[in-house]
Design an enzyme around this catalytic site. Sequence first.
Site, PDB file in Angstrom:
ATOM      1  N   GLY A 116       0.868  -1.180   0.000  1.00  0.00           N
ATOM      2  CA  GLY A 116       0.000   0.000   0.000  1.00  0.00           C
ATOM      3  C   GLY A 116       0.905   1.231   0.000  1.00  0.00           C
ATOM      4  O   GLY A 116       2.065   1.168  -0.394  1.00  0.00           O
ATOM      5  N   ARG A 117       0.372   2.327   0.495  1.00  0.00           N
ATOM      6  CA  ARG A 117       1.161   3.568   0.491  1.00  0.00           C
ATOM      7  C   ARG A 117       2.517   3.401   1.153  1.00  0.00           C
ATOM      8  O   ARG A 117       3.555   3.797   0.611  1.00  0.00           O
ATOM      9  CB  ARG A 117       0.393   4.678   1.235  1.00  0.00           C
ATOM     10  CG  ARG A 117      -0.747   5.278   0.451  1.00  0.00           C
ATOM     11  CD  ARG A 117      -1.583   6.173   1.363  1.00  0.00           C
ATOM     12  NE  ARG A 117      -2.216   5.372   2.388  1.00  0.00           N
ATOM     13  CZ  ARG A 117      -3.534   5.184   2.476  1.00  0.00           C
ATOM     14  NH1 ARG A 117      -4.339   5.790   1.634  1.00  0.00           N
ATOM     15  NH2 ARG A 117      -4.041   4.426   3.408  1.00  0.00           N
ATOM     16  N   ILE A 118       2.520   2.831   2.356  1.00  0.00           N
ATOM     17  CA  ILE A 118       3.770   2.785   3.122  1.00  0.00           C
ATOM     18  C   ILE A 118       4.746   1.750   2.549  1.00  0.00           C
ATOM     19  O   ILE A 118       5.928   2.036   2.366  1.00  0.00           O
ATOM     20  CB  ILE A 118       3.494   2.525   4.622  1.00  0.00           C
ATOM     21  CG1 ILE A 118       2.646   3.673   5.195  1.00  0.00           C
ATOM     22  CG2 ILE A 118       4.804   2.407   5.396  1.00  0.00           C
ATOM     23  CD1 ILE A 118       2.116   3.422   6.608  1.00  0.00           C
ATOM     24  N   ARG A 124       1.863  -3.439  12.559  1.00  0.00           N
ATOM     25  CA  ARG A 124       1.208  -3.650  13.844  1.00  0.00           C
ATOM     26  C   ARG A 124       1.802  -4.910  14.459  1.00  0.00           C
ATOM     27  O   ARG A 124       2.048  -5.897  13.763  1.00  0.00           O
ATOM     28  CB  ARG A 124      -0.295  -3.822  13.673  1.00  0.00           C
ATOM     29  CG  ARG A 124      -1.062  -2.513  13.448  1.00  0.00           C
ATOM     30  CD  ARG A 124      -1.067  -1.613  14.683  1.00  0.00           C
ATOM     31  NE  ARG A 124      -1.840  -0.394  14.486  1.00  0.00           N
ATOM     32  CZ  ARG A 124      -1.313   0.772  14.083  1.00  0.00           C
ATOM     33  NH1 ARG A 124      -0.021   0.874  13.829  1.00  0.00           N
ATOM     34  NH2 ARG A 124      -2.091   1.830  13.948  1.00  0.00           N
ATOM     35  N   GLU A 179       1.479  -4.174  23.211  1.00  0.00           N
ATOM     36  CA  GLU A 179       2.039  -2.876  23.608  1.00  0.00           C
ATOM     37  C   GLU A 179       1.326  -2.330  24.838  1.00  0.00           C
ATOM     38  O   GLU A 179       0.102  -2.435  24.907  1.00  0.00           O
ATOM     39  CB  GLU A 179       1.890  -1.870  22.460  1.00  0.00           C
ATOM     40  CG  GLU A 179       2.758  -2.227  21.293  1.00  0.00           C
ATOM     41  CD  GLU A 179       2.604  -1.272  20.107  1.00  0.00           C
ATOM     42  OE1 GLU A 179       2.131  -0.132  20.291  1.00  0.00           O
ATOM     43  OE2 GLU A 179       2.981  -1.679  19.004  1.00  0.00           O
ATOM     44  N   HIS A 188       7.331   2.232  19.164  1.00  0.00           N
ATOM     45  CA  HIS A 188       6.262   2.680  18.255  1.00  0.00           C
ATOM     46  C   HIS A 188       6.397   4.168  17.894  1.00  0.00           C
ATOM     47  O   HIS A 188       5.532   4.984  18.242  1.00  0.00           O
ATOM     48  CB  HIS A 188       4.871   2.382  18.854  1.00  0.00           C
ATOM     49  CG  HIS A 188       3.788   2.271  17.819  1.00  0.00           C
ATOM     50  ND1 HIS A 188       2.680   1.491  17.957  1.00  0.00           N
ATOM     51  CD2 HIS A 188       3.653   2.858  16.600  1.00  0.00           C
ATOM     52  CE1 HIS A 188       1.894   1.600  16.888  1.00  0.00           C
ATOM     53  NE2 HIS A 188       2.475   2.437  16.044  1.00  0.00           N
ATOM     54  N   ILE A 189       7.474   4.485  17.201  1.00  0.00           N
ATOM     55  CA  ILE A 189       7.770   5.890  16.874  1.00  0.00           C
ATOM     56  C   ILE A 189       7.816   6.163  15.373  1.00  0.00           C
ATOM     57  O   ILE A 189       8.333   7.189  14.946  1.00  0.00           O
ATOM     58  CB  ILE A 189       9.114   6.348  17.499  1.00  0.00           C
ATOM     59  CG1 ILE A 189      10.274   5.452  17.034  1.00  0.00           C
ATOM     60  CG2 ILE A 189       9.020   6.409  19.022  1.00  0.00           C
ATOM     61  CD1 ILE A 189      11.658   6.017  17.359  1.00  0.00           C
TER      62      ILE A 189
HETATM   63  C1  GLV Z   1       0.612   4.479  13.709  1.00  0.00           C
HETATM   64  O1  GLV Z   1       0.940   3.391  14.068  1.00  0.00           O
HETATM   65  C2  GLV Z   1      -0.528   4.734  12.889  1.00  0.00           C
HETATM   66  O2  GLV Z   1      -1.290   3.828  12.543  1.00  0.00           O
HETATM   67  O3  GLV Z   1      -0.729   5.923  12.581  1.00  0.00           O
HETATM   68  C1  GLV Z   2      -1.042   2.741   4.975  1.00  0.00           C
HETATM   69  O1  GLV Z   2      -1.683   3.750   4.998  1.00  0.00           O
HETATM   70  C2  GLV Z   2      -0.758   1.995   3.782  1.00  0.00           C
HETATM   71  O2  GLV Z   2      -1.606   2.026   2.878  1.00  0.00           O
HETATM   72  O3  GLV Z   2       0.312   1.373   3.715  1.00  0.00           O
END
Ligand code: GLV
Ligand code: GLV
Length: 317
Positions: free
Chosen positions: A154-156, A236, A265, A283-284
Site C-alpha cells: 500500500g502507500r507505506i 502492527r 504494547e 512505536h515511533i
Molecule cells: C501508527 O501506528 C498509525 O497507525 O498511525
Molecule cells: C497505509 O496507509 C498503507 O496504505 O500502507
Amino acid sequence: MQILVTRSLPGNALENLALSAEIELWKNSYPIPENELKKMIRGKDGLLCLLTDSIDASIMDYAGGSLKIISNYAVGFNNIDLDAAKQRGIVVTNTPGVLTDATADLAWALLFAVARRITESDAYLRSGAWTGWDPSLMLGVDIAGATLGVVGTGRIGEAFAMRSKGFDMKVIYADEKPNEQLEKSLGAVRLPLDELLSVSDFVSLHVPLLPATKHLIGERELRLMKPTAILINTSRGPVIDEAALAEALDKGIIRGAGLDVYEFEPAVNPMLLKQKNAVLLPHIASATNSTREKMAHMAVENLTAFIKGEEPPNRVV
Ligand code: GLV
Ligand code: GLV
C-alpha cells in the site's frame, strides 16, 4: 458539539478544533484508562482518540447514543470495532498519507540498524570496552545488492520499496494485487508470501492488522526465512507471533529483527528484550514534529468537516 479528546496533540490543531466545538481533554500523558473513558465519553458527539485507545461496542454505548464520529489519530484503525460503529451509524476516520514518508524512513532506519549492528555498536563504545579498530569487530551484512522482500505494498510499503533505489537491490513483494509502480520503476516481482520469505535477505512488513494478517509471521514462516535474513516490522505488532520471533532470534533461526510495534504494547516479550540481534523501538514510526502535527490537523479536519455537515475527507466507515 462536544468532543472528547484522549490526549494533547503536537501543534495547534486542537486550538482550531476549539473554534468549532466544545472540547473535553484527557490531560495526562498516559493512555486514558477504560473506566475514565467510559465516564468521559458520556454524552459526547465526537471522539478524537489514539491507537492505544480500544474503542469497542461497549465504549460506543457508554456515550449513550450521542456519539456520531470517531476520529482516530493514526492511519491504522484496528483499535476501533468498525462493525460496531457501522451498526450504530457512527462515522470513523483516520489519518492516511501524511505519515507514509516518516514510517517508510523509520523502516529503513531499523533495517540499517539491524544489518550494521548500530545500537549494539553504540552501546559497546559507550561501555568503554572499545580497544581500537579490529578486523572482526561488529561484522554485519550488506544492504547493497541484497534481496528486499516487501510484504504489503500500500502507500507505506510502496514508499519503503521505492527508497531502495539507491541500493541496487532486487525487490520482491507480496500483496493481494500487483503494484504497477514498483514493477515499472524497480522491476519488482510479486511472489506468494512463502516464496518471498524463503529468498529475501530483508523482509519488511507493511500490512494492516486484520483477522487475516494476525500472526501472518509465525514459527512456520520464520523457519522458511534464510538464517541470515532480517525481519522488520513497522506495521502492527500482532502481525508477528512475538513469542515465536523471540524464540527464532534466540535459536538463530533468523539473523535479526527490527521492530517498532509489539503484540501486547506497551509490554514486550521478555525473551525478545534479551536478544542483541533485535533493535526495539517504542512505536515511533510517525514520530517527527511535522508528521505528528499534520496528523493532528487531519484528525481535526475530519471532525470539523463533520461538524459543518460535510463529508469528512478521510472516512473509513
Ligand atoms: C501508527 O501506528 C498509525 O497507525 O498511525
Ligand atoms: C497505509 O496507509 C498503507 O496504505 O500502507
